[in-house]
Design a protein around this motif. Structure first.
Motif, PDB file in Angstrom:
ATOM      1  N   THR A 196      -0.911 -39.866  -4.035  1.00 55.60           N
ATOM      2  CA  THR A 196      -1.175 -39.271  -5.393  1.00 55.60           C
ATOM      3  C   THR A 196      -1.882 -38.138  -5.201  1.00 55.60           C
ATOM      4  N   ILE A 233      11.183 -44.332  -9.665  1.00 51.82           N
ATOM      5  CA  ILE A 233      10.683 -45.476  -8.495  1.00 51.82           C
ATOM      6  C   ILE A 233       9.932 -46.504  -9.447  1.00 51.82           C
ATOM      7  N   PHE A 234       9.952 -47.768  -8.805  1.00 48.80           N
ATOM      8  CA  PHE A 234       9.259 -48.670  -9.698  1.00 48.80           C
ATOM      9  C   PHE A 234       8.205 -49.067  -8.844  1.00 48.80           C
ATOM     10  N   ILE A 235       6.999 -49.400  -9.321  1.00 44.58           N
ATOM     11  CA  ILE A 235       5.658 -49.657  -8.460  1.00 44.58           C
ATOM     12  C   ILE A 235       5.077 -51.095  -8.847  1.00 44.58           C
ATOM     13  N   ALA A 282      -0.106 -50.007  -8.338  1.00 39.29           N
ATOM     14  CA  ALA A 282      -0.410 -48.790  -9.351  1.00 39.29           C
ATOM     15  C   ALA A 282      -2.038 -48.699  -9.711  1.00 39.29           C
ATOM     16  N   LEU A 330       2.834 -45.024 -15.905  1.00 39.56           N
ATOM     17  CA  LEU A 330       4.334 -44.763 -16.076  1.00 39.56           C
ATOM     18  C   LEU A 330       4.506 -43.567 -16.252  1.00 39.56           C
ATOM     19  N   SER A 349       3.692 -41.208 -14.007  1.00 38.44           N
ATOM     20  CA  SER A 349       2.970 -40.435 -13.080  1.00 38.44           C
ATOM     21  C   SER A 349       3.727 -40.201 -11.981  1.00 38.44           C
ATOM     22  N   ARG A 386       8.983 -40.245  -9.761  1.00 38.99           N
ATOM     23  CA  ARG A 386       8.443 -40.504 -10.785  1.00 38.99           C
ATOM     24  C   ARG A 386       8.379 -42.070 -11.163  1.00 38.99           C
ATOM     25  N   ILE A 387       7.091 -42.390 -11.500  1.00 46.33           N
ATOM     26  CA  ILE A 387       7.208 -43.864 -11.910  1.00 46.33           C
ATOM     27  C   ILE A 387       7.845 -44.417 -13.159  1.00 46.33           C
ATOM     28  N   LYS A 388       8.990 -45.218 -13.024  1.00 46.25           N
ATOM     29  CA  LYS A 388       9.847 -45.531 -14.069  1.00 46.25           C
ATOM     30  C   LYS A 388       9.549 -46.837 -14.842  1.00 46.25           C
ATOM     31  N   ILE A 393       6.936 -50.513 -13.919  1.00 42.77           N
ATOM     32  CA  ILE A 393       5.691 -51.199 -13.313  1.00 42.77           C
ATOM     33  C   ILE A 393       5.912 -52.598 -13.163  1.00 42.77           C
ATOM     34  N   LEU A 428       7.069 -50.761  -3.474  1.00 48.81           N
ATOM     35  CA  LEU A 428       7.544 -49.730  -4.267  1.00 48.81           C
ATOM     36  C   LEU A 428       9.177 -49.874  -4.215  1.00 48.81           C
TER      37      LEU A 428
END
Lengths: 406, 223
Positions: free
Chosen positions: A108, A147-149, A154, A161, A163, A182-184, A186, A199
């Motif tokens: 980040t 992307i899912f994290i 996270a 979300l 970010s 971009r986080i879609k 969690i 991820l």
């Protein structure tokens, strides 16, 4: 004869009603607590194992040889979709899918951490392990650069979300690739190896980024129709001799150990509770028999043999034990049924629990074995509890009782 | 029917306080007899009765019940004899407190394996004879001494034993109940042909017995 002995046993068992009821309640409550603990311990391990299987390994996983040792995507499986289709047609296989995974660095603006990027197919994951269950926040849609994290990752990166983050990795041609996402969503799988470093993106996209063929995979996972299907692993290995076929326990030996530890806990609490029940019945039977030495002397003097007394006392203990068992089974079943549906809320300790791969709400399981094993144990404890007091009666001479009465 | 040959019984044998309770007892009781063992307190009446009933052991001699030596049997065999051959009436009644009168009377018959109907009919018959049919549902603790003694007699005779041994059955009864009990015992002796052997120092019982066995200091003085 048998009826007469039973009749006497029943009448005597409830001669001191409050004592009998107290014993029954003691057995019932102890047993209910023990069954509930068993169900909770089992529920914890079952959920831990089940979630790990659903989110990662399945019952069996296949890898390209050397991949597990080298961790290099050069050692990948080609034509994974065909292999998955072949696997799905094998007897004993319930579901199968493939994934592609790459290790790298996630960044980040302020922080960076080693992580693994997993290429998944949402539809296949849903069928395989109901992936939507793992969604903690956001929506399961990758979109263009979504992307899912993992929730732990996270937290460590301090992202939320929507970010932005950058993932850097080496492709199959040893070229450095950095991609912004971009986080879609969690994700919270409770899998200790995924949540702190996982991820997820679409698997076709990851293959593309890694400059691999469309159907390249680092892992094929499958769920078997029957747990503990030892023959299945062998058959798959014969079918795919060039791949490394590993069972869940080989991939997650620590979870198997955890399961064993909980089993030990269960055995220890089972032993403690049964000892308490045994001492309880022993105490009550001892006092009850000593209270009735006169009566036994009278019975012996009019032709009631020691054999009948033994049977009578045994019945008394078993009747009390059985009533305690019934109460305990009902209470235990009620507790477990509640905990199975609503769980036990441990949100206050969620961080500690997640370290062990556990949810903040603990759910119980119900197994017939809890009830059958306690049934046997209580009957055995009841029977054993009369041995000592009966020795007093065995040496009793009816004439001594008759003389003492006058 | 019962034969005692040179029976000796000691208490605290080979100890300083040794008591020679029965001395060289030779006694024969015929079938259908109505006899009483009498004598002063501590003369050995109860001990004699208990040895005949194989409740107590002997130190010397032999005891025969219907030509079978019974003094040296195992405790299991003795229990069997007490169940099948002998009916006991104890001074302290010794009823089973958790069973009601009906169950107490039928208890020995149950142990002997009689059918429910036979037991019920016999219990009613005996209860009527002993005038306790109204008390059949009551627990022993709720009965008077006389009633309890009658239940004890009923229990002893219900299974039609060969012999009834009654240890001072009138000791806790008033004269009215003693008379009633003796009349009943006579009737049972006549009707059922049961051999009855009492121990007692009650004059009324002694007068009503057909044979008196006088004991003193463990010895038979008169028979």
């Amino acid at each position: 004869m048998f009826k007469t002995i039973l009749h006497l046993a029943y009448k005597n068992a409830f001669l001191r009603r409050s004592r009998a009821i107290l014993l029954i309640v003691m057995i019932g409550v102890s047993m209910a607590i023990m069954i509930t603990l068993e169900g909770l311990y089992d529920g914890m391990t079952v959920h831990m194992i089940e979630k790990t299987k659903r989110s990662d390994s399945g019952d069996i996983s296949l890898f390209a040889k050397k991949y597990r040792i080298e961790g290099d995507i050069r050692f990948h499986i080609n034509d994974a979709d065909k292999k998955v289709s072949k696997l799905k047609n094998l007897t004993g296989v319930k579901e199968a899918l493939w994934r592609i995974e790459s290790s790298g660095l996630v960044q980040t603006a302020r922080k960076s951490r080693p992580a693994k990027l997993i290429g998944i197919d949402l539809q296949a994951e849903e069928q395989f392990g109901k992936f939507s269950d793992f969604l903690q926040e956001g929506s399961l849609d990758f979109g263009k650069n979504g992307i899912f994290i993992g929730n732990e990752l996270a937290k460590k990166l301090g992202v939320h979300l929507h970010s932005k983050l950058i993932f850097s990795m080496q492709d199959s041609k040893h070229q450095l690739q950095s991609v912004a996402f971009r986080i879609k969503a969690i994700i919270h799988t409770t899998n200790v190896s995924l949540d702190p470093q996982g991820l997820y993106i679409a698997r076709e996209k990851l293959n593309q980024l890694l400059s691999l063929e469309k159907n390249s995979a680092t892992q094929i996972a499958l769920m078997s129709k029957h747990t503990d299907d030892a023959g299945l692993q062998k058959r798959i290995q014969q079918e795919f001799p060039n791949l490394n076929v590993q069972s869940f326990t080989e991939l997650y030996p620590q979870l198997k150990e955890t399961e064993q530890i909980f089993k030990k806990f269960n055995q220890i609490s089972f032993f403690i509770v049964m000892s308490v029940i045994f001492v309880g019945i022993l105490g009550v039977m001892y006092v009850s028999i000593l209270d009735r030495v006169r009566e036994f002397g009278i019975l012996l003097s009019i032709g009631y043999s020691y054999r009948y007394i033994r049977l009578q006392v045994l019945f008394e203990a078993v009747v009390l034990g059985l009533l305690g068992y019934i109460l305990g089974a009902l209470l235990g079943w009620a507790f477990l049924e509640y905990l199975k549906n609503y769980g036990l809320d441990f949100r206050l300790f969620s961080d500690g629990l997640s370290m062990f791969g556990l949810d903040s709400t603990l759910y119980a399981t119900i197994k017939t074995a809890y009830f059958s094993s306690t049934f046997i144990a209580i009957i055995v404890a009841s029977m054993l509890s009369v041995i000592l007091p009966l020795r007093k009666i065995k040496i009793l001479k009816p004439i001594e009782v008759i003389r003492s009465i006058g | 029917m019962i034969e005692l040959k040179s029976v000796d019984k000691y208490f605290y044998k080979s100890q300083e306080r040794e008591v020679h309770a029965l001395r060289d007892i030779n006694l024969t009781i015929q079938e259908g007899e109505f006899s009483v063992i009498t004598g002063p307190s501590g003369c050995g009446k109860t001990t004699l009765l208990n040895t005949i009933g194989v409740l107590d052991t002997i130190d010397n001699g032999e005891i025969y019940l219907q030509n079978r030596e019974i003094a040296n049997l195992s405790s299991k065999e003795k229990t069997e004899i007490r169940l099948k051959e002998i009916g006991f009436v104890f001074q302290a009644y010794n009823l089973i407190p958790v069973l009601n009168v009906e169950e107490n009377i039928g208890f020995i018959m149950r142990l002997q394996g009689y059918s429910q109907d036979t037991i019920k009919a016999r219990v009613r018959e005996i209860a009527s004879l002993l005038q306790i049919e109204k008390q059949l549902g009551a627990l022993p603790n709720f009965l008077s001494g006389g009633q309890q003694q009658r239940v004890a007699v009923a229990r002893a005779v219900a299974s039609k034993p060969k012999i009834i041994l009654a240890d001072e059955p009138t000791a806790n009864l008033d004269s009215k109940n003693s008379t009633a009990l003796m009349e009943m015992m006579h009737e049972l002796n006549k009707k059922e042909g049961i051999t009855i052997l009492f121990s007692s120092h009650d004059d009324y019982v002694i007068k009503n017995a057909r044979r008196t066995i006088l004991l003193n200091d463990g010895e038979i003085i008169e028979s």
